[in-house]
Design an enzyme around this catalytic site. Structure first.
Site, PDB file in Angstrom:
ATOM      1  N   HIS A 195     -59.646 -32.405  -0.420  1.00  0.00           N
ATOM      2  CA  HIS A 195     -60.080 -31.019  -0.201  1.00  0.00           C
ATOM      3  C   HIS A 195     -60.906 -30.546  -1.396  1.00  0.00           C
ATOM      4  O   HIS A 195     -60.424 -30.524  -2.518  1.00  0.00           O
ATOM      5  CB  HIS A 195     -58.942 -30.018   0.037  1.00  0.00           C
ATOM      6  CG  HIS A 195     -59.485 -28.757   0.660  1.00  0.00           C
ATOM      7  ND1 HIS A 195     -59.604 -28.603   2.024  1.00  0.00           N
ATOM      8  CD2 HIS A 195     -60.007 -27.648   0.115  1.00  0.00           C
ATOM      9  CE1 HIS A 195     -60.159 -27.427   2.281  1.00  0.00           C
ATOM     10  NE2 HIS A 195     -60.416 -26.837   1.134  1.00  0.00           N
ATOM     11  N   HIS A 218     -68.101 -31.223   9.311  1.00  0.00           N
ATOM     12  CA  HIS A 218     -69.225 -30.303   9.121  1.00  0.00           C
ATOM     13  C   HIS A 218     -70.543 -30.810   9.701  1.00  0.00           C
ATOM     14  O   HIS A 218     -71.531 -30.087   9.700  1.00  0.00           O
ATOM     15  CB  HIS A 218     -69.293 -29.861   7.661  1.00  0.00           C
ATOM     16  CG  HIS A 218     -68.036 -29.112   7.319  1.00  0.00           C
ATOM     17  ND1 HIS A 218     -67.703 -27.922   7.934  1.00  0.00           N
ATOM     18  CD2 HIS A 218     -66.975 -29.438   6.550  1.00  0.00           C
ATOM     19  CE1 HIS A 218     -66.512 -27.523   7.514  1.00  0.00           C
ATOM     20  NE2 HIS A 218     -66.042 -28.424   6.669  1.00  0.00           N
ATOM     21  N   ASN A 273     -64.657 -37.232   6.063  1.00  0.00           N
ATOM     22  CA  ASN A 273     -64.399 -36.136   7.007  1.00  0.00           C
ATOM     23  C   ASN A 273     -65.746 -35.657   7.569  1.00  0.00           C
ATOM     24  O   ASN A 273     -66.629 -35.237   6.815  1.00  0.00           O
ATOM     25  CB  ASN A 273     -63.672 -34.999   6.274  1.00  0.00           C
ATOM     26  CG  ASN A 273     -63.348 -33.836   7.194  1.00  0.00           C
ATOM     27  OD1 ASN A 273     -64.161 -33.451   8.024  1.00  0.00           O
ATOM     28  ND2 ASN A 273     -62.183 -33.256   7.034  1.00  0.00           N
ATOM     29  N   ARG A 282     -59.523 -28.013  14.879  1.00  0.00           N
ATOM     30  CA  ARG A 282     -58.942 -26.679  14.637  1.00  0.00           C
ATOM     31  C   ARG A 282     -58.635 -25.977  15.949  1.00  0.00           C
ATOM     32  O   ARG A 282     -59.337 -26.161  16.942  1.00  0.00           O
ATOM     33  CB  ARG A 282     -59.913 -25.828  13.814  1.00  0.00           C
ATOM     34  CG  ARG A 282     -59.856 -26.109  12.329  1.00  0.00           C
ATOM     35  CD  ARG A 282     -60.763 -25.148  11.578  1.00  0.00           C
ATOM     36  NE  ARG A 282     -60.591 -25.284  10.145  1.00  0.00           N
ATOM     37  CZ  ARG A 282     -59.684 -24.616   9.432  1.00  0.00           C
ATOM     38  NH1 ARG A 282     -58.898 -23.724  10.020  1.00  0.00           N
ATOM     39  NH2 ARG A 282     -59.591 -24.803   8.140  1.00  0.00           N
ATOM     40  N   ARG A 340     -63.838 -24.494  15.850  1.00  0.00           N
ATOM     41  CA  ARG A 340     -65.081 -24.048  15.206  1.00  0.00           C
ATOM     42  C   ARG A 340     -66.032 -25.212  14.901  1.00  0.00           C
ATOM     43  O   ARG A 340     -67.214 -25.013  14.729  1.00  0.00           O
ATOM     44  CB  ARG A 340     -64.796 -23.260  13.928  1.00  0.00           C
ATOM     45  CG  ARG A 340     -64.163 -24.083  12.829  1.00  0.00           C
ATOM     46  CD  ARG A 340     -64.014 -23.297  11.548  1.00  0.00           C
ATOM     47  NE  ARG A 340     -62.916 -22.345  11.611  1.00  0.00           N
ATOM     48  CZ  ARG A 340     -62.352 -21.817  10.526  1.00  0.00           C
ATOM     49  NH1 ARG A 340     -62.804 -22.137   9.333  1.00  0.00           N
ATOM     50  NH2 ARG A 340     -61.350 -20.979  10.641  1.00  0.00           N
ATOM     51  N   GLU A 345     -50.720 -36.067   1.846  1.00  0.00           N
ATOM     52  CA  GLU A 345     -52.056 -35.873   1.271  1.00  0.00           C
ATOM     53  C   GLU A 345     -51.966 -34.649   0.369  1.00  0.00           C
ATOM     54  O   GLU A 345     -51.608 -33.556   0.827  1.00  0.00           O
ATOM     55  CB  GLU A 345     -53.107 -35.663   2.365  1.00  0.00           C
ATOM     56  CG  GLU A 345     -54.492 -35.425   1.762  1.00  0.00           C
ATOM     57  CD  GLU A 345     -55.621 -35.453   2.787  1.00  0.00           C
ATOM     58  OE1 GLU A 345     -55.522 -36.213   3.773  1.00  0.00           O
ATOM     59  OE2 GLU A 345     -56.594 -34.713   2.581  1.00  0.00           O
ATOM     60  N   THR A 371     -59.066 -24.648   4.814  1.00  0.00           N
ATOM     61  CA  THR A 371     -57.611 -24.785   4.655  1.00  0.00           C
ATOM     62  C   THR A 371     -57.211 -24.355   3.246  1.00  0.00           C
ATOM     63  O   THR A 371     -57.470 -25.061   2.272  1.00  0.00           O
ATOM     64  CB  THR A 371     -57.201 -26.256   4.924  1.00  0.00           C
ATOM     65  OG1 THR A 371     -57.846 -26.689   6.123  1.00  0.00           O
ATOM     66  CG2 THR A 371     -55.707 -26.383   5.074  1.00  0.00           C
ATOM     67  N   GLU A 429     -56.553 -34.530  11.743  1.00  0.00           N
ATOM     68  CA  GLU A 429     -55.873 -33.405  11.091  1.00  0.00           C
ATOM     69  C   GLU A 429     -55.623 -32.333  12.145  1.00  0.00           C
ATOM     70  O   GLU A 429     -56.525 -31.985  12.916  1.00  0.00           O
ATOM     71  CB  GLU A 429     -56.743 -32.832   9.977  1.00  0.00           C
ATOM     72  CG  GLU A 429     -56.984 -33.802   8.849  1.00  0.00           C
ATOM     73  CD  GLU A 429     -57.825 -33.212   7.745  1.00  0.00           C
ATOM     74  OE1 GLU A 429     -57.663 -33.627   6.588  1.00  0.00           O
ATOM     75  OE2 GLU A 429     -58.676 -32.345   8.037  1.00  0.00           O
ATOM     76  N   HIS A 476     -60.790 -32.715  11.785  1.00  0.00           N
ATOM     77  CA  HIS A 476     -59.801 -31.637  11.888  1.00  0.00           C
ATOM     78  C   HIS A 476     -60.100 -30.870  13.178  1.00  0.00           C
ATOM     79  O   HIS A 476     -61.113 -30.168  13.259  1.00  0.00           O
ATOM     80  CB  HIS A 476     -59.950 -30.732  10.647  1.00  0.00           C
ATOM     81  CG  HIS A 476     -58.938 -29.640  10.572  1.00  0.00           C
ATOM     82  ND1 HIS A 476     -58.830 -28.820   9.470  1.00  0.00           N
ATOM     83  CD2 HIS A 476     -57.985 -29.229  11.437  1.00  0.00           C
ATOM     84  CE1 HIS A 476     -57.862 -27.945   9.672  1.00  0.00           C
ATOM     85  NE2 HIS A 476     -57.342 -28.166  10.864  1.00  0.00           N
TER      86      HIS A 476
END
Ligand SMILES: CC(=O)[C@@H](O)[C@H](O)COP(=O)(O)O
Ligand SMILES: NCC(=O)COP(=O)(O)O
Length: 257
Positions: free
Chosen positions: A196, A15, A12, A50, A54, A156, A106, A75, A48
Protein backbone atom coordinates in the site's frame (compact mmCIF):
# COMPACT_ATOMS: atom_id res chain seq x y z
CA UNK A 1 17.43 -20.71 -11.61
CA UNK A 2 15.14 -18.31 -9.73
CA UNK A 3 16.16 -17.85 -6.10
CA UNK A 4 13.40 -19.46 -3.96
CA UNK A 5 13.95 -16.73 -1.34
CA UNK A 6 13.43 -13.93 -3.84
CA UNK A 7 10.96 -11.31 -2.67
CA UNK A 8 7.91 -11.65 -4.91
CA UNK A 9 6.18 -8.79 -6.71
CA UNK A 10 2.40 -8.80 -6.95
CA UNK A 11 1.21 -6.15 -9.40
CA UNK A 12 -2.09 -4.51 -8.49
CA UNK A 13 -3.91 -3.54 -11.70
CA UNK A 14 -6.89 -1.74 -10.11
CA UNK A 15 -5.98 1.62 -11.52
CA UNK A 16 -5.95 0.46 -15.12
CA UNK A 17 -9.63 -0.17 -14.46
CA UNK A 18 -9.97 3.26 -12.82
CA UNK A 19 -9.05 4.85 -16.16
CA UNK A 20 -11.54 2.65 -18.02
CA UNK A 21 -14.35 3.38 -15.57
CA UNK A 22 -13.72 7.12 -15.89
CA UNK A 23 -15.33 6.95 -19.36
CA UNK A 24 -17.28 3.71 -19.21
CA UNK A 25 -15.30 2.39 -22.18
CA UNK A 26 -13.92 -1.10 -22.83
CA UNK A 27 -10.34 0.20 -22.71
CA UNK A 28 -7.82 0.14 -21.17
CA UNK A 29 -8.47 -3.48 -20.25
CA UNK A 30 -6.88 -4.48 -16.92
CA UNK A 31 -6.69 -8.05 -18.21
CA UNK A 32 -4.37 -6.88 -21.01
CA UNK A 33 -2.28 -5.04 -18.41
CA UNK A 34 -2.12 -8.14 -16.21
CA UNK A 35 -0.77 -10.30 -19.04
CA UNK A 36 1.90 -7.73 -19.91
CA UNK A 37 2.86 -7.42 -16.23
CA UNK A 38 3.25 -11.19 -16.04
CA UNK A 39 5.46 -11.19 -19.16
CA UNK A 40 7.64 -8.53 -17.53
CA UNK A 41 8.15 -10.61 -14.39
CA UNK A 42 5.22 -10.04 -12.04
CA UNK A 43 4.84 -13.02 -9.73
CA UNK A 44 1.13 -12.49 -9.29
CA UNK A 45 -1.73 -10.14 -10.07
CA UNK A 46 -3.73 -8.36 -7.38
CA UNK A 47 -7.21 -6.95 -7.87
CA UNK A 48 -9.48 -5.30 -5.34
CA UNK A 49 -13.14 -5.87 -6.19
CA UNK A 50 -14.61 -3.00 -4.21
CA UNK A 51 -18.20 -3.02 -3.06
CA UNK A 52 -18.81 0.21 -5.02
CA UNK A 53 -17.14 -1.28 -8.15
CA UNK A 54 -15.21 1.94 -8.70
CA UNK A 55 -12.47 0.16 -10.66
CA UNK A 56 -12.31 -3.63 -10.96
CA UNK A 57 -15.54 -5.31 -12.12
CA UNK A 58 -16.71 -8.89 -11.63
CA UNK A 59 -16.06 -9.51 -15.33
CA UNK A 60 -12.37 -8.64 -14.83
CA UNK A 61 -12.01 -11.16 -12.02
CA UNK A 62 -13.80 -13.86 -14.02
CA UNK A 63 -11.62 -13.34 -17.11
CA UNK A 64 -8.41 -13.13 -15.05
CA UNK A 65 -9.30 -16.43 -13.38
CA UNK A 66 -9.35 -17.98 -16.87
CA UNK A 67 -6.24 -16.39 -18.38
CA UNK A 68 -3.62 -15.65 -15.73
CA UNK A 69 -0.42 -17.63 -15.99
CA UNK A 70 0.70 -16.76 -12.46
CA UNK A 71 -1.92 -16.44 -9.73
CA UNK A 72 -4.64 -14.08 -8.67
CA UNK A 73 -4.78 -12.33 -5.32
CA UNK A 74 -8.37 -11.13 -4.87
CA UNK A 75 -8.70 -8.36 -2.30
CA UNK A 76 -12.20 -8.07 -0.87
CA UNK A 77 -14.26 -7.00 2.09
CA UNK A 78 -15.70 -9.52 4.53
CA UNK A 79 -19.28 -9.47 3.25
CA UNK A 80 -21.63 -12.30 2.34
CA UNK A 81 -21.75 -11.11 -1.29
CA UNK A 82 -17.95 -11.17 -1.63
CA UNK A 83 -17.52 -14.45 0.20
CA UNK A 84 -20.03 -16.15 -2.10
CA UNK A 85 -18.27 -14.67 -5.16
CA UNK A 86 -14.84 -15.85 -3.97
CA UNK A 87 -16.20 -19.33 -3.27
CA UNK A 88 -17.40 -19.44 -6.87
CA UNK A 89 -14.15 -18.10 -8.43
CA UNK A 90 -11.75 -19.83 -6.00
CA UNK A 91 -8.75 -17.50 -6.55
CA UNK A 92 -5.34 -18.81 -5.50
CA UNK A 93 -5.20 -16.08 -2.84
CA UNK A 94 -7.85 -14.00 -1.15
CA UNK A 95 -6.80 -10.99 0.90
CA UNK A 96 -9.46 -9.73 3.32
CA UNK A 97 -9.39 -5.94 3.59
CA UNK A 98 -11.51 -3.33 5.37
CA UNK A 99 -13.65 -1.16 3.14
CA UNK A 100 -15.46 2.14 3.49
CA UNK A 101 -17.48 3.42 0.55
CA UNK A 102 -16.50 7.04 1.09
CA UNK A 103 -12.75 6.42 1.44
CA UNK A 104 -10.29 7.49 -1.27
CA UNK A 105 -8.26 4.34 -0.69
CA UNK A 106 -7.87 1.64 1.96
CA UNK A 107 -7.11 3.81 4.96
CA UNK A 108 -6.05 1.20 7.47
CA UNK A 109 -5.84 -2.48 8.20
CA UNK A 110 -8.61 -4.91 9.02
CA UNK A 111 -9.58 -4.92 12.70
CA UNK A 112 -9.15 -8.67 13.15
CA UNK A 113 -9.16 -8.59 16.95
CA UNK A 114 -12.34 -6.47 16.99
CA UNK A 115 -14.24 -8.70 14.53
CA UNK A 116 -12.59 -11.97 15.41
CA UNK A 117 -15.50 -14.39 14.98
CA UNK A 118 -16.58 -12.92 11.63
CA UNK A 119 -13.03 -12.90 10.21
CA UNK A 120 -12.25 -16.40 11.50
CA UNK A 121 -15.45 -17.74 9.91
CA UNK A 122 -14.52 -16.06 6.59
CA UNK A 123 -11.03 -17.62 6.76
CA UNK A 124 -12.57 -21.05 7.28
CA UNK A 125 -14.98 -20.64 4.35
CA UNK A 126 -12.32 -19.41 1.94
CA UNK A 127 -9.80 -22.07 2.96
CA UNK A 128 -12.47 -24.73 2.45
CA UNK A 129 -12.97 -23.35 -1.08
CA UNK A 130 -9.24 -23.80 -1.74
CA UNK A 131 -7.99 -20.21 -1.49
CA UNK A 132 -5.00 -19.22 0.61
CA UNK A 133 -6.29 -16.47 2.88
CA UNK A 134 -4.38 -13.40 3.86
CA UNK A 135 -5.42 -10.60 6.22
CA UNK A 136 -4.52 -6.99 5.39
CA UNK A 137 -3.60 -5.53 8.77
CA UNK A 138 -1.74 -2.65 10.36
CA UNK A 139 1.70 -3.54 11.76
CA UNK A 140 0.24 -3.93 15.27
CA UNK A 141 1.16 -6.85 17.57
CA UNK A 142 -2.46 -7.32 18.70
CA UNK A 143 -3.66 -7.64 15.09
CA UNK A 144 -0.84 -10.02 14.18
CA UNK A 145 -1.68 -12.25 17.12
CA UNK A 146 -5.38 -12.19 16.23
CA UNK A 147 -4.51 -13.09 12.61
CA UNK A 148 -2.51 -16.09 13.81
CA UNK A 149 -5.42 -17.18 16.05
CA UNK A 150 -7.74 -16.93 13.02
CA UNK A 151 -5.51 -19.50 11.33
CA UNK A 152 -5.00 -17.30 8.30
CA UNK A 153 -1.70 -18.56 6.88
CA UNK A 154 -0.72 -15.14 5.47
CA UNK A 155 -0.87 -11.49 6.50
CA UNK A 156 -0.23 -8.40 4.42
CA UNK A 157 1.16 -5.48 6.43
CA UNK A 158 -0.39 -2.13 5.47
CA UNK A 159 2.56 0.08 4.53
CA UNK A 160 0.46 3.24 4.10
CA UNK A 161 1.66 4.95 7.30
CA UNK A 162 5.28 4.39 6.21
CA UNK A 163 4.60 5.58 2.65
CA UNK A 164 2.69 8.68 3.77
CA UNK A 165 5.14 9.70 6.54
CA UNK A 166 5.90 13.39 6.17
CA UNK A 167 9.25 13.52 7.96
CA UNK A 168 12.32 11.26 7.86
CA UNK A 169 11.92 10.57 11.61
CA UNK A 170 8.31 9.51 11.16
CA UNK A 171 9.26 7.34 8.20
CA UNK A 172 12.06 5.66 10.18
CA UNK A 173 9.64 5.00 13.05
CA UNK A 174 7.06 3.48 10.67
CA UNK A 175 9.74 1.34 9.04
CA UNK A 176 10.75 0.08 12.47
CA UNK A 177 7.11 -0.85 13.20
CA UNK A 178 7.02 -2.82 9.94
CA UNK A 179 10.25 -4.64 10.80
CA UNK A 180 9.07 -5.58 14.29
CA UNK A 181 5.70 -6.67 12.94
CA UNK A 182 7.28 -8.84 10.23
CA UNK A 183 9.56 -10.48 12.79
CA UNK A 184 6.70 -11.17 15.23
CA UNK A 185 4.51 -12.58 12.46
CA UNK A 186 7.25 -14.94 11.29
CA UNK A 187 7.76 -16.12 14.89
CA UNK A 188 4.07 -17.03 14.87
CA UNK A 189 4.55 -18.98 11.63
CA UNK A 190 2.75 -16.53 9.34
CA UNK A 191 3.79 -15.76 5.76
CA UNK A 192 4.26 -12.00 5.62
CA UNK A 193 3.44 -9.78 2.65
CA UNK A 194 3.32 -5.99 2.58
CA UNK A 195 1.86 -3.25 0.46
CA UNK A 196 0.00 0.00 0.00
CA UNK A 197 1.45 3.29 -1.15
CA UNK A 198 4.79 1.74 -2.10
CA UNK A 199 6.62 3.74 -4.75
CA UNK A 200 9.91 3.68 -6.63
CA UNK A 201 11.39 6.09 -4.07
CA UNK A 202 10.35 4.25 -0.91
CA UNK A 203 10.25 0.56 -1.81
CA UNK A 204 13.88 -0.38 -1.16
CA UNK A 205 13.86 -0.02 2.63
CA UNK A 206 10.77 -2.23 2.80
CA UNK A 207 12.26 -4.75 0.36
CA UNK A 208 15.25 -5.07 2.73
CA UNK A 209 13.04 -6.54 5.49
CA UNK A 210 14.20 -10.17 5.38
CA UNK A 211 10.97 -11.73 6.67
CA UNK A 212 8.87 -10.46 3.77
CA UNK A 213 7.58 -12.85 1.14
CA UNK A 214 5.79 -10.55 -1.34
CA UNK A 215 5.11 -6.87 -1.99
CA UNK A 216 1.85 -5.81 -3.66
CA UNK A 217 2.25 -2.61 -5.59
CA UNK A 218 -0.29 -0.86 -7.75
CA UNK A 219 -1.00 2.84 -7.92
CA UNK A 220 2.59 4.08 -8.30
CA UNK A 221 3.49 1.33 -10.77
CA UNK A 222 0.46 1.93 -13.01
CA UNK A 223 1.08 5.71 -12.85
CA UNK A 224 4.69 5.17 -13.99
CA UNK A 225 3.47 2.82 -16.71
CA UNK A 226 1.60 5.71 -18.33
CA UNK A 227 4.96 7.16 -19.28
CA UNK A 228 7.25 4.16 -19.72
CA UNK A 229 4.85 1.30 -20.45
CA UNK A 230 3.77 -1.39 -18.04
CA UNK A 231 6.56 -3.83 -18.85
CA UNK A 232 9.25 -1.26 -18.13
CA UNK A 233 7.43 -0.14 -14.97
CA UNK A 234 7.41 -3.74 -13.68
CA UNK A 235 11.08 -4.29 -14.61
CA UNK A 236 12.16 -1.10 -12.81
CA UNK A 237 10.26 -2.05 -9.63
CA UNK A 238 11.63 -5.59 -9.79
CA UNK A 239 15.19 -4.23 -10.12
CA UNK A 240 14.82 -2.03 -7.04
CA UNK A 241 13.49 -4.97 -5.02
CA UNK A 242 16.24 -7.31 -6.24
CA UNK A 243 18.96 -4.79 -5.50
CA UNK A 244 17.62 -4.25 -1.99
CA UNK A 245 17.66 -7.98 -1.34
CA UNK A 246 21.17 -8.31 -2.77
CA UNK A 247 22.40 -5.59 -0.38
CA UNK A 248 20.97 -7.47 2.59
CA UNK A 249 22.59 -10.68 1.38
CA UNK A 250 25.97 -8.96 0.91
CA UNK A 251 25.78 -7.60 4.48
CA UNK A 252 25.01 -11.10 5.80
CA UNK A 253 27.93 -12.59 3.84
CA UNK A 254 30.27 -9.89 5.18
CA UNK A 255 29.28 -10.70 8.79
CA UNK A 256 29.89 -14.41 8.21
CA UNK A 257 33.40 -13.80 6.80
C1 LIG B 1 -6.15 -3.05 -0.23
C2 LIG B 1 -5.22 -2.16 -0.93
O1 LIG B 1 -4.37 -1.57 -0.33
C3 LIG B 1 -5.31 -1.96 -2.40
O2 LIG B 1 -6.26 -2.71 -3.02
C4 LIG B 1 -5.60 -0.57 -2.64
O3 LIG B 1 -6.75 -0.38 -1.90
C5 LIG B 1 -5.77 -0.25 -4.11
O4 LIG B 1 -7.05 0.13 -4.44
P1 LIG B 1 -7.76 1.51 -3.96
O5 LIG B 1 -6.96 2.65 -4.51
O6 LIG B 1 -9.14 1.39 -4.44
O7 LIG B 1 -7.72 1.54 -2.46
N1 LIG C 1 -2.56 -4.37 -1.01
C1 LIG C 1 -1.87 -3.25 -1.53
C2 LIG C 1 -1.97 -3.21 -2.99
O1 LIG C 1 -2.45 -4.14 -3.61
C3 LIG C 1 -1.45 -2.07 -3.76
O2 LIG C 1 -1.70 -0.83 -3.14
P1 LIG C 1 -1.23 0.49 -3.92
O3 LIG C 1 0.19 0.28 -4.38
O4 LIG C 1 -2.16 0.66 -5.07
O5 LIG C 1 -1.33 1.58 -2.89
Amino acid sequence: MVDPNRLLLGVNIDHIATLRQARGTRYPDPVHGALLAEEAGADGITVHLREDRRHIQERDVRVLAEVLNTRMNLEMAVTEEMLAFAEEIRPAHVCLVPEKREELTTEGGLDVSGHFDEVAAACRRLSAAGSEVSLFIDPEPSQIEAAARCQAPVIELHTGAYADAETPDRQRAELERLKLAARRARELGLIVNAGHGLHYHNVEAVAEIPELHELNIGHALIAHALFVGIKQAVVEMRDLMDRAQQRVQAQRDAVRR
